[in-house]
Design an enzyme around this catalytic site. Sequence first.
Site, PDB file in Angstrom:
ATOM      1  N   ILE A  28      -9.622  -2.377  -1.815  1.00  0.00           N
ATOM      2  CA  ILE A  28     -11.115  -1.818  -1.594  1.00  0.00           C
ATOM      3  C   ILE A  28     -12.121  -2.549  -1.945  1.00  0.00           C
ATOM      4  CG2 ILE A  28     -12.501   0.262  -2.093  1.00  0.00           C
ATOM      5  CD1 ILE A  28      -9.991   1.889  -2.862  1.00  0.00           C
ATOM      6  N   PHE A  60       7.677  13.616   0.993  1.00  0.00           N
ATOM      7  CA  PHE A  60       7.757  14.130  -0.617  1.00  0.00           C
ATOM      8  C   PHE A  60       7.423  15.357  -0.621  1.00  0.00           C
ATOM      9  CE2 PHE A  60       7.000   9.399  -2.015  1.00  0.00           C
ATOM     10  CZ  PHE A  60       8.266   9.112  -1.473  1.00  0.00           C
ATOM     11  N   TYR A  67      -2.501   6.648 -15.318  1.00  0.00           N
ATOM     12  CA  TYR A  67      -3.578   5.821 -14.773  1.00  0.00           C
ATOM     13  C   TYR A  67      -4.898   6.714 -14.479  1.00  0.00           C
ATOM     14  CZ  TYR A  67      -6.053   4.836 -10.241  1.00  0.00           C
ATOM     15  OH  TYR A  67      -7.069   4.515  -9.199  1.00  0.00           O
ATOM     16  N   THR A  92     -11.532   7.607  -9.562  1.00  0.00           N
ATOM     17  CA  THR A  92     -10.495   8.177  -8.666  1.00  0.00           C
ATOM     18  C   THR A  92     -10.263   9.818  -8.743  1.00  0.00           C
ATOM     19  OG1 THR A  92      -8.073   8.549  -8.548  1.00  0.00           O
ATOM     20  CG2 THR A  92      -8.708   7.881 -10.591  1.00  0.00           C
ATOM     21  N   LYS A 115      -2.465  -8.763  -8.104  1.00  0.00           N
ATOM     22  CA  LYS A 115      -2.118  -7.794  -6.994  1.00  0.00           C
ATOM     23  C   LYS A 115      -3.207  -8.361  -5.606  1.00  0.00           C
ATOM     24  CE  LYS A 115       0.071  -4.606  -9.511  1.00  0.00           C
ATOM     25  NZ  LYS A 115       1.533  -4.330  -9.579  1.00  0.00           N
ATOM     26  N   GLY A 116      -4.107  -8.881  -6.159  1.00  0.00           N
ATOM     27  CA  GLY A 116      -5.093  -9.269  -4.886  1.00  0.00           C
ATOM     28  C   GLY A 116      -4.432 -10.340  -3.975  1.00  0.00           C
TER      29      GLY A 116
HETATM   30  N1  UDP Z   1       3.866  10.681   0.390  1.00  0.00           N
HETATM   31  C1  UDP Z   1       4.961  10.866   1.170  1.00  0.00           C
HETATM   32  N2  UDP Z   1       5.743  10.060   1.470  1.00  0.00           N
HETATM   33  C2  UDP Z   1       5.490   8.515   1.001  1.00  0.00           C
HETATM   34  C3  UDP Z   1       4.283   8.207   0.299  1.00  0.00           C
HETATM   35  C4  UDP Z   1       3.531   9.204   0.172  1.00  0.00           C
HETATM   36  O1  UDP Z   1       5.424  11.909   1.693  1.00  0.00           O
HETATM   37  O2  UDP Z   1       6.427   7.650   1.362  1.00  0.00           O
HETATM   38  C5  UDP Z   1       2.966  11.584   0.325  1.00  0.00           C
HETATM   39  C6  UDP Z   1       2.434  11.617  -1.203  1.00  0.00           C
HETATM   40  O3  UDP Z   1       3.580  12.765  -1.847  1.00  0.00           O
HETATM   41  C7  UDP Z   1       1.086  12.342  -1.231  1.00  0.00           C
HETATM   42  C8  UDP Z   1       0.497  11.724   0.058  1.00  0.00           C
HETATM   43  O4  UDP Z   1       1.564  11.352   0.674  1.00  0.00           O
HETATM   44  O5  UDP Z   1       1.177  13.938  -1.024  1.00  0.00           O
HETATM   45  C9  UDP Z   1      -0.397  10.753  -0.234  1.00  0.00           C
HETATM   46  O6  UDP Z   1       0.262   9.729  -1.078  1.00  0.00           O
HETATM   47  P1  UDP Z   1      -0.450   8.277  -1.547  1.00  0.00           P
HETATM   48  O7  UDP Z   1       0.726   7.468  -2.130  1.00  0.00           O
HETATM   49  O8  UDP Z   1      -0.751   7.360  -0.193  1.00  0.00           O
HETATM   50  O9  UDP Z   1      -1.732   8.415  -2.011  1.00  0.00           O
HETATM   51  P2  UDP Z   1      -1.977   9.457  -3.505  1.00  0.00           P
HETATM   52  O10 UDP Z   1      -2.324  10.868  -2.823  1.00  0.00           O
HETATM   53  O11 UDP Z   1      -0.601   9.438  -4.301  1.00  0.00           O
HETATM   54  O12 UDP Z   1      -3.223   8.700  -4.083  1.00  0.00           O
END
Ligand code: UDP
Length: 330
Positions: free
Chosen positions: A12, A207, A140, A116, A35-36
Amino acid sequence: MTILVTGGAGYIGSHTVLHLLDKGEDVVVLDSLEKGHAGALQDVPFYQGELRDEPLLDEVFTKHSIDAVVHFAAHSLVGESVEQPLYYYENNVLGSHALISKMVEHHVKHIVFSSTAATYGEPEQIPIVESLPTAPTNPYGETKLAIEKMLRWCEPAYGLKSVSLRYFNAAGADPKGRIGEDHLPESHLIPIVLQVALGQRQQVQIFGDDYDTEDGSCIRDYIHVMDLADAHYLALKHLKQTGSSEVYNLGIGQGFSVKEVIEVCRHVTEQEIPAVVAPRRTGDPATLIASPEKAKAQLGWEPRYTDLSEIVAHAWGWHSNHPNGYEKDK
Ligand code: UDP
C-alpha cells in the site's frame, strides 16, 4: 508539501508514493526493505533502516523539511502476530513510538496512520461504522489500536494531529502496471487465487464454508489499493485544511464471499482455478463490510473502483506480467 512515507516500499505504501507523486507532492521514503521491495521504489530520496534508528530519523528530519508523515511501516500478518506477539509489539508499537517521538522533537505536526479493520474484531453490526466498539482478536489488531490511541493522546499533549485509516481488504494494483502486490509468504486471497491461475499452486483452499453467510464462505470488503492511496492524499489535505484528528473506515461498502472472489478470478483470468474447502482459519470473522460514509462526507473520498472484476483485472495485469513478483530482489 514534503511527505515522509514510512514503509514506502511495501504494497500500500508504494502505491501511495506513486499517487502522491502524481499529485505533485515531494516524497521521502523510509523502509527497512525487510518486507518491502527495492523494485517498488520510485525516484525519490530513500533511506533504508528501522524506525527505532534514532540517528537515521534525525538525519531524515534534518535533511528534509518534512511537513507530514504517512506511516505504513509495520508487520501485518495476523497468524504471525498470534505466534510472536512480543515481536509485533516491539516492531509496530515501539517503532511507532520512536517515529512519533522524533516527529514531536522535530515539530512535525501531521501524521496519516495506516490502521486496520482488525481493530474491530468480531463486529456487533454490519456495515461497520467508526463508532462501533474496538475489540481486536489478535496482536496485529491490538498493536494498530494501541498506536491509534497513542496518537490520540499526543494531540492534546503536543499538538500532533492524526488521521487513522482503517483499511478493509486492500486489493488490485497500479492500473498502469508499474507496481503491484508481492508478499513472501503470500497469505492474501486474491494473489493466492491468481497464483493458481498462473499454475504456481495447484488449488486454492476456501477457509471454511460453514459460516453464517449466504454461501457459507467469509465475506470481505475489497478496496482498490489506488483508492486507498487517494484516501491518504485526501487525509493529508484534511489535516492541512481543518486539522481535526479523525478515524476513517476505507472500504467500498459492499461485501464479496470467498467463493464469489474465486468466481470473479476465474472469469477475469479465463482459467479453471480448482478450489477445495478447508477448515476455518482461526480468528476470521464471518463478515466484514465497511461503512465508508464518514470518509466520503468528511474527506470527499469516493472509491473509483467499485467493480470487483476491474480490481481483479488490475491485480491480474501485475501478476501475469510479473509471475515472480519483484524478482530482482529475490
Ligand atoms: N482466504 C481463503 N483462502 C486463502 C486465503 C484467504 O479462503 O488461501 C479467506 C480468508 O479466510 C478470509 C478472506 O479469504 O475470509 C480474505 O483473507 P485475506 O487473508 O486475503 O485477508 P484478511 O480478511 O485476513 O485481511
